[in-house]
Write an enzyme that holds these catalytic residues in place. Structure first.
Site, short mmCIF file in Angstrom:
data_model
loop_
_atom_site.label_atom_id
_atom_site.label_comp_id
_atom_site.label_asym_id
_atom_site.label_seq_id
_atom_site.Cartn_x
_atom_site.Cartn_y
_atom_site.Cartn_z
CG ASP A 535 -1.80 1.21 1.29
OD1 ASP A 535 -2.62 1.37 0.37
OD2 ASP A 535 -1.65 2.02 2.23
CG HIS A 538 3.46 6.27 -4.69
ND1 HIS A 538 2.41 5.38 -4.76
CD2 HIS A 538 2.94 7.43 -4.22
CE1 HIS A 538 1.30 5.98 -4.37
NE2 HIS A 538 1.60 7.22 -4.03
CG ASP A 636 -7.90 2.44 -4.46
OD1 ASP A 636 -8.22 2.00 -5.57
OD2 ASP A 636 -6.73 2.56 -4.08
#
Length: 1563
Positions: A535, A538, A636
């Site tokens: 999750d 980045h 999401d």
């Protein structure tokens, strides 16, 4: 057992490939090879952290040294050296190499990564699932209910055909109930337990185990490393784990600004600012403008935020004044000018300046100031002025940050309250502020701004923690919360207000509790789950993720890792993938804005083109596109029904299921849930699976919404991946309709799916309209299913308060596996044994999907099988449709390898090569094959086809015109067979073999023709090439790839051409005698091969055979390759043409020879010397009979065999002519033999200057050496003028004659040559001049006459002509006297053939000068660039009035010729070895230099379609259009260099590992 795949990665000097993605599989081998830039490096060591075996535990910082290996016997050529990694485990692996002998990663000269995919398996039998077979469904853990209810709810995924279920974090969640805001990473979410039953991780593990073994479904969950819930209790005990105002003090001003915004929002909510145009209900742009204005002009300025960054001027002046009074001085100049030093605690006005710098620059005497008080005052005023300027600059900087912060604050408020696509909250309240806070702030510290600022500088500062989020467009490798970043101050963070950003530091020692806690969390997670999703990858510190994943893979080596990256670029994505070993990146079909873009995504994220070429087992490792896990909707993102329409769900999902990659979906998509199932707000439960009909809430079965259709799609996706349907074709039929084909290259079955999308709600959902018909390759044998989405008014959607429910008013009409004739959607027309099926759409409404299965027609099916049986002989691991091996050596009556084993090198020249002029000279009606839209093939033989395929195959360029030509007709396959069949013997047999197999090819489907044609030609070529190499010398057949590539030039350029024959040999020639060939009915001639000077200009007719070219190339192309008889015949054939003591310049079959060159005879003698030296019993050639065409100079050509002499007599005749001198005029002088030469130019003269012993000749109007360009432009005034007469004594001819004389003297001394001398007229007397005397004269005078000393010397001849020193002259006593002193590369020949003429030190000086001035990338400049006549770019078509370049006059006046560079390298090697005794290391340095330079030649010969080296290049190695792309002497001279390198004693070697267990110390 099939051979393993090998991928080859070329290493280049100073090259980092951290941003390049390479993917490999277990069982493969990775070979590292050296690129050109590394060939000069002596101490290359390579290391990799991939273990040697699977039993060795992986450690990221433990590197193993790899051993350099080679499969050839060549020791000096590094092109075939490789280091191997046998891939045995999954994960991310790092390699590095050093060039200084070091084993330390910090000394790496280059590095990179490769990823090895995991092996996933399910069931008790561990059935393997490849990554392309994955169907993943995401579910929110909190919507699964108590653990004992999970099975029923997860069964929905299992029954719908998903084989991985992605479950959001199962740990205890924070107060926001967000699925990704974890309160306690080490505790199972208590909502999964019941009052009487508390579940733990073991219970989850048991369920996951059952899913894997019984359901054959794997489980995935998330690892959340970047943040924790704001109410995590352990965070209060360990606040050091967060970015707080104690350990990250630079956030203090950002926190104060955050509180200013929060207080302002509260004031807006209480309507304090209504009078300023800011009501509590924000709904217009004017309200936003008012907010920005009030903040910038009234609210923020009063808080003086710049004071956290500025200097207290008065306090600094006070300290300065006191220092002056105390007589403080600084004498050492500070390292920098005066700047503000930021207060590390970020207190108001506590930043400072360096007082040493203050006293150095400001405590100085001032002109006109006489009193101490006045001096102090002036110094203080000066300092104050500077401090004020520094503060103002800092204030301006901070004001800029605050301006950005306000802009971002207002933009966020716009999204929340005004934007039509935003949240539209309406009224600002305490719960819904204008913008959420960036910090977690304990309630007990809330108060006035003054109180809150005091908390910042108290012990409570550690409890004020930064929230997490992400920054749009930020550098993902930078931590936005660390010092140096102003993200929080500038309000650039998209904040997650329910989370706290975790602070790991750089190592475990920086925050040991956090590292250990998250490691425990990771290990607990991967013990349960087979796959993890990273999750917020980045924004996770990459070194932290590395550490955690290393720990995870210790527990589960075949861990499947996926992530969703928002780095802003593929190169940054690749850094994360490489370092973390991410196997798949999450992609989303919902990002497509129309059907065309969705089709593009399906095409981009996997699969090869349909009809792709069969790739070799060993091939270059090429960068990969990240493997995709392609979702129709991720959990999401918004609901596709809201974004598109309910009609689209099935169609879009169908297209994604056809992608050749992993696929995925979100729970609720299949049930047509019409809203986003929100990760934060959703609290209802999922429905459970029912095995009965018509279930009620909370159950569903396959009939609900599109569930049954999704099951079919998932099953289809899995079967396509599992069964090798890895070729993909996407056809955008119209705006809404997309067709996707998945093809199996083994069985040649195809599945074609057509979907009609509905990205917006259709105006008339039951209308088909016009849908373009399609044609399917092959015969449609089955409709796998057809289905369409429809609406009914019988039901109405009502949102269930307890369970997540979908639309009941939409249903899927689905018909699986129906007979073709019963389809309601299409009509299918397929004739027996035709290659295609035609599909017409009759009812194909929005949301419709149909899938077909097609197979090959019977005829095509058999043809493909026959082709496979044929090409199995080449080593292809071809299988029948059933998977059995198909090759049987008894299959055809003419086994390919048996035929090839009988081919000679002369026949291989026909089969593999022959350019257009050679082929046309045969008179059989063939020339080079023309490919429409491209060009003629460079060769008529298989190499010509291979040269085109070499560019097409690796890129699967099926759109290339050659592929179109193959699909359009059988012309090229028939050309190959027919061209060979016109010949006799083995070549004709080979033609029949091609005819038979290409007949089968003609019955294959046209779209498969390029693939199988390539397999036939490539396989045949490889076998033929092996045969060719096996017939050559040990140096060749055991040599390196480079040696072999050059040696094939011997076959390319050496062949029999009917209109360019060698003159007849003596009838009574000692065996072996040449074979004969029938050139016309009843007429046979000797089939002696000749060497073409170059292709295509010098390939046939009178332009093919040049004396000098032939004998310059003969040693390399014929002697080094072991083709001794061909060399013998050529030497004897030219010997028969000796006339006037000369060997022909142009042979023209002897009867039409021209004798206008002075050098060919000396190259001929050098070749005889090389033959005698290199060939076993080669000295016997001196006794061989020579059939003289011209026994006397003025006679007409004689009848074959009328005059026969031994070769040694012919040699002696040539020498005697030179000794006596000769002058004659060319026969038929005039335009009939040369249209451009002047009358004087036809006069030929040569002889020996006996005061020096130098051979001489020529005049200023002809050119008797290899630099033979005759001007031809009347317009420019150079017609009839030679560009380079080089009359007098040309340096290379002096060297060649000295070489011949030394050799002949030795032969005579050994009793092997009957003559010892020549008769000369010298000083008016005739005398016998022995070879030794003649040679000594040359030796005594050479340095004296040719060396130009590097410093002026007394008594120098014509010093005014010396333009460059430290060189050897190009000629001696040339008519154009300045030409003597021109720097050209010809002296290099003399250095190689007669090195003892040279003083080694002078030779080395001259070689260095040549290297500095003449050396180009591929060749040597033919003239010093500083010379007035230099013109480096050759264009024979130049029609200008510039006499220097018109009509290519500058052919040898600067362009860079390749063949002299061979002599340059050989001379460097010789003299480096000689001088190495005095200067140790010189030879090693020279070897490295030459190997590096040769790498350009390797690249050239390997990439050239001619597989050769060119005649010349233009300046700096640029391409020359008028150059021959294949030149005999170019290839030969470089091959000679490689041979010399192989025989150098002092060879630097690569660093070798002593043991497989040798390690580098852990980093």
């Amino acid at each position: 057992m099939p051979s393993s795949q090998v991928r080859v990665l070329t290493l280049n000097k100073s090259e980092s490939r951290q941003h390049v993605l390479y993917r490999l599989e277990k069982g493969w081998s990775l070979h590292f090879v050296l690129g050109p830039s590394l060939h000069a490096c002596e101490s290359i060591r390579i290391f990799c952290n991939h273990p040697f075996n699977s039993s060795t535990r992986y450690s990221r910082n433990t590197f193993y040294e790899l051993e350099w290996q080679s499969q050839t016997t060549t020791k000096s050529d590094l092109h075939d050296v490789f280091a191997q990694v046998q891939i045995v485990i999954a994960g991310s692996f790092n390699y590095f190499f050093t060039i200084d002998g070091s084993d330390k990663p910090e000394n790496a000269n280059g590095e990179g990564y490769f990823i090895v995919d995991p092996t996933l398996s399910v069931g008790y039998e561990d059935d393997e699932i490849t990554l392309d077979c994955i169907q993943c469904q995401s579910v929110l853990a909190k919507c699964l209910g108590p653990l004992d209810e999970w099975e029923g709810r997860l069964r929905v995924a299992k029954e719908t055909g998903y084989n991985i279920v992605h479950i959001t974090p199962i740990q205890e969640l924070g107060q926001s109930n967000s699925s990704y805001s974890i309160r306690d990473q080490l505790k199972l979410n208590p909502i999964f337990s019941r009052s009487l039953k508390v579940y733990d991780f073991d219970d989850v593990e048991n369920l996951v185990g059952k899913m894997k073994n019984e359901w054959k479904v794997l489980a995935m969950t998330d690892l959340v490393f970047n943040h924790t819930a704001d109410d995590s209790p352990w965070l209060q005990q360990h606040p050091e784990c967060a970015y707080n105002l104690e350990n990250t003090p630079h956030l203090k001003p950002a926190f104060i600004l955050d509180r200013i915004f929060q207080h302002f929002s509260q004031e807006v909510a209480s309507e304090k600012w209504v009078s300023k145009g800011i009501p509590a209900k924000i709904n217009s742009e004017s309200h936003l403008h008012a907010i920005q204005h009030v903040l910038m002009t009234e609210v923020i300025p009063q808080h003086m935020l710049h004071e956290f960054y500025t200097v207290d001027i008065e306090d600094t002046l006070k300290s300065f004044k006191k220092g002056i009074q105390d007589n403080r001085t600084v004498s050492v100049k500070p390292s920098q000018r005066l700047t503000i030093i930021q207060d590390p605690e970020f207190r108001r006005n506590k930043s400072r300046v360096d007082m040493d710098a203050v006293f150095y620059y400001f405590n100085t005497d001032r002109p006109g100031v006489f009193s101490r008080e006045e001096r102090i005052r002036v110094c203080c005023e000066d300092l104050k002025r500077t401090l004020t300027e520094l503060n103002e600059a800092r204030i301006a900087e901070i004001s800029g940050h605050i301006q950005v912060a306000v802009t971002n604050y207002v933009a966020n408020a716009k999204w929340r309250f005004v934007n039509p696509d935003g949240e539209k909250l309406g009224t600002v309240t305490m719960k819904e502020p204008l913008m959420h806070s960036y910090f977690v702030f304990p309630a007990k510290l809330v108060g006035s701004l003054e109180k809150e600022e005091k908390a910042v500088f108290s012990d409570n500062a550690k409890f004020i923690m930064a929230s997490n989020g992400w920054v749009l467009g930020d550098n993902p490798l930078r931590n936005f919360a660390e010092a140096g970043s102003n993200v929080y101050l500038r309000r650039e963070l998209i904040v997650w207000g329910d989370s706290v950003k975790l602070r790991y530091g750089n190592t475990e020692a920086d925050c040991p509790y956090l590292w250990q806690r998250m490691r425990d969390y990771t290990i607990t997670t991967v013990r349960i789950f087979h796959a993890i999703r990273l999750d917020n990858c980045h924004s996770t510190p990459i070194h932290v993720a590395e550490y955690m994943l290393d720990a995870a893979r210790q527990i589960r080596p075949d861990l499947y890792v996926v992530a969703e990256l928002f780095t802003g670029g593929e190169h940054l994505d690749n850094i994360f993938m490489n370092r973390l070993g991410i196997n798949s990146l999450i992609r989303e079909g919902l990002n497509a804005w129309d059907a065309h873009e969705l089709g593009r995504l399906v095409h981009r994220f996997g699969g090869l083109p349909v009809g792709s070429f069969i790739q070799p087992r060993v091939r270059p490792l090429v960068p990969s596109v990240a493997h995709a896990l392609l979702f129709d909707q991720t959990h999401d993102n918004p609901c596709p029904i809201e974004k598109r329409s309910a009609y689209d769900c099935f169609a879009s999902s169908a297209l994604i299921s056809m992608a050749c990659c992993a696929s995925g979906s979100n729970r609720g998509y299949d049930q047509l849930v019409p809203h986003h199932i929100h990760v934060v707000d959703e609290n209802r439960k999922y429905t459970s699976w029912a095995d009965w009909d018509m279930p009620d809430t909370p159950y569903i079965n396959a009939t609900f919404s599109i569930t049954r259709g999704k099951t079919l799609l998932n099953t289809l996706h899995y079967e396509l991946g599992r069964n090798g349907f890895n070729q993909v074709y996407v056809d955008q039929m119209d705006r809404d309709v997309v067709s996707v084909t998945r093809h199996n290259p083994q069985t040649h079955e195809s599945v074609v799916l057509v979907a009609r999308t509905a990205f917006s709600k259709p105006f008339n959902p039951e209308e088909t309209g016009y849908v373009r018909p399609i044609t399917i390759q092959g015969k449609v044998v089955e409709i796998l299913f057809e289905g369409s989405v429809h609406h009914t008014d019988a039901y109405k959607y009502v949102k269930n308060p307890e369970y997540i429910n979908g639309l009941p008013d939409y249903f899927l009409d689905l018909q699986p596996r129906i007979p073709i004739q019963e389809s309601k959607m299409v009509d299918v027309e397929t004739a027996d044994d035709t290659e295609t099926s035609n599909i017409t759409f009759k009812r194909f409404t929005p949301g419709s999907v149909i899938a077909f299965r097609s197979t090959l027609p019977t005829v095509s099916h058999k043809a493909i099988l026959d082709i496979r049986r044929g090409i199995s002989q080449f080593g292809y691991l071809m299988r029948s449709y059933s998977g059995k091996t198909v090759f049987d050596e008894t299959w055809d009556k003419s086994n390919f390898r048996a035929i090839v084993s009988h081919l000679t090198l002369a026949e291989l020249n026909i089969v593999l090569y022959r350019c257009d002029p050679e082929e046309k000279a045969d008179g059989n009606g063939f020339g080079a094959y023309h490919v429409p839209g491209v060009s003629d093939m460079v060769y008529c033989g298989l190499r010509g086809v291979m040269s085109m395929l070499a560019d097409i195959r690796p890129n699967n360029d099926l759109g290339h015109p050659l592929c179109k030509n193959l699909r359009d007709g059988d012309w090229l396959p028939q050309y190959i067979a027919k061209r060979l069949k016109v010949h006799s013997g083995t070549v004709a047999d080979l033609g029949k073999w091609f005819e038979e197999i290409t007949t089968h090819l003609s019955h294959a489907p046209r779209y498969l023709i390029p693939c199988y044609f390539d397999a036939i030609v490539t396989g045949a070529y490889v076998v033929l090439r092996e045969q060719a190499l096996s017939l050559m010398s040990e140096f060749v057949h055991d040599g390196s790839t480079f040696v072999q590539a050059l040696a094939l030039g011997s076959i390319q350029l050496c062949g029999f051409v009917k209109n360019a024959k060698l003159p007849p040999l003596a009838p009574d020639l000692a065996p072996p005698k040449p074979s004969t060939i029938e050139i016309e009915e009843g007429k046979e001639v000797e089939a002696c091969l000749t060497l073409a000077a170059g292709f295509p200009h010098f390939a046939s007719g009178f332009m093919r055979n040049w004396g000098r070219d032939t004998f310059i190339a003969l040693r390399g192309l014929l002697l080094l390759t072991g083709r001794f008889q061909e060399a013998r015949y050529i030497i004897l054939g030219y010997a028969g043409c000796l006339r006037h003591g000369l060997i022909p310049n142009l042979l023209n079959e002897g009867t039409g020879a021209r004798y206008n060159c002075r050098d060919a005879v000396w190259w001929w003698m050098q070749s005889i010397q090389d033959y005698c030296t290199m060939v076993p019993d080669g000295i016997a050639i001196l006794q061989d009979k020579v059939a003289r065409l011209y026994p006397t100079d003025d006679i007409e050509p004689q009848i074959e065999g009328e005059t026969v002499q031994p070769l040694h007599d012919v040699i002696q005749e040539a020498l005697q002519h030179h000794a006596q001198g000769c002058c004659f005029r060319e026969r038929n002088a005039g335009p009939s033999i040369d249209q451009n030469m002047s009358d004087k130019g036809f006069n030929v003269e040569y002889g020996v200057k006996w005061d020096t012993g130098f051979v001489y000749g020529g005049n200023d109007m002809n050119c008797g050496t290899w630099m033979d360009k005759m001007g031809s432009s009347a317009k420019a005034g150079n017609k009839g003028k030679p560009a380079t007469p080089r009359d007098g004594s040309a340096v290379e001819l002096v060297g060649l004659s000295a070489s011949a004389l030394k050799w002949l003297h030795k032969l005579h001394s050994d009793g092997k040559y009957p003559y010892s001398s020549v008769t000369v007229s010298y000083n008016d007397t005739r005398k016998m001049m022995t070879f030794l005397e003649w040679r000594e004269k040359i030796h005594q005078n050479f340095e004296k006459c040719f060396w130009v000393h590097h410093t002026p010397q007394s008594g120098e001849e014509t010093p005014e002509l010396i333009a460059r020193r430290g060189i050897y002259k190009d000629s001696y006593w040339a008519t154009q006297f300045w030409a003597n002193f021109q720097l050209r590369p010809n002296f290099l020949v003399a250095m190689v053939v007669a090195p003892d003429l040279f003083t080694p030190e002078n030779a080395w000086t001259a070689l260095n000068m040549a290297q500095e001035v003449l050396l180009g990338p591929l060749g040597m400049k033919t003239l010093d660039p500083s010379d007035w006549s230099y013109a480096g770019d050759y264009n024979n078509a130049n029609d200008s009035g510039d006499s220097k370049v018109a009509n290519g006059f500058n052919y040898h006046m600067g362009p860079e010729w390749i063949w002299p560079i061979g002599y340059f390298f050989r001379a460097k090697l010789y003299f480096a070895k000689v001088l190495d005794r005095k200067c140790p290391g010189m030879l090693r340095e020279t070897l490295g230099f030459i190997k590096t330079r040769l790498s350009r030649h390797y690249e050239e010969v390997m990439k050239s379609p001619w597989q050769s080296l060119p005649e010349l290049t233009n300046s700096d190695g640029t391409f020359c259009h008028d150059s021959c792309p294949a030149q005999a002497w170019s290839v030969a001279s470089i091959l000679e260099v490689l041979h010399d390198l192989e025989h150098i004693d002092d060879r630097p070697g690569l660093a070798r590992t002593k043991s497989e267990e040798q390690l580098v110390a852990p980093v």
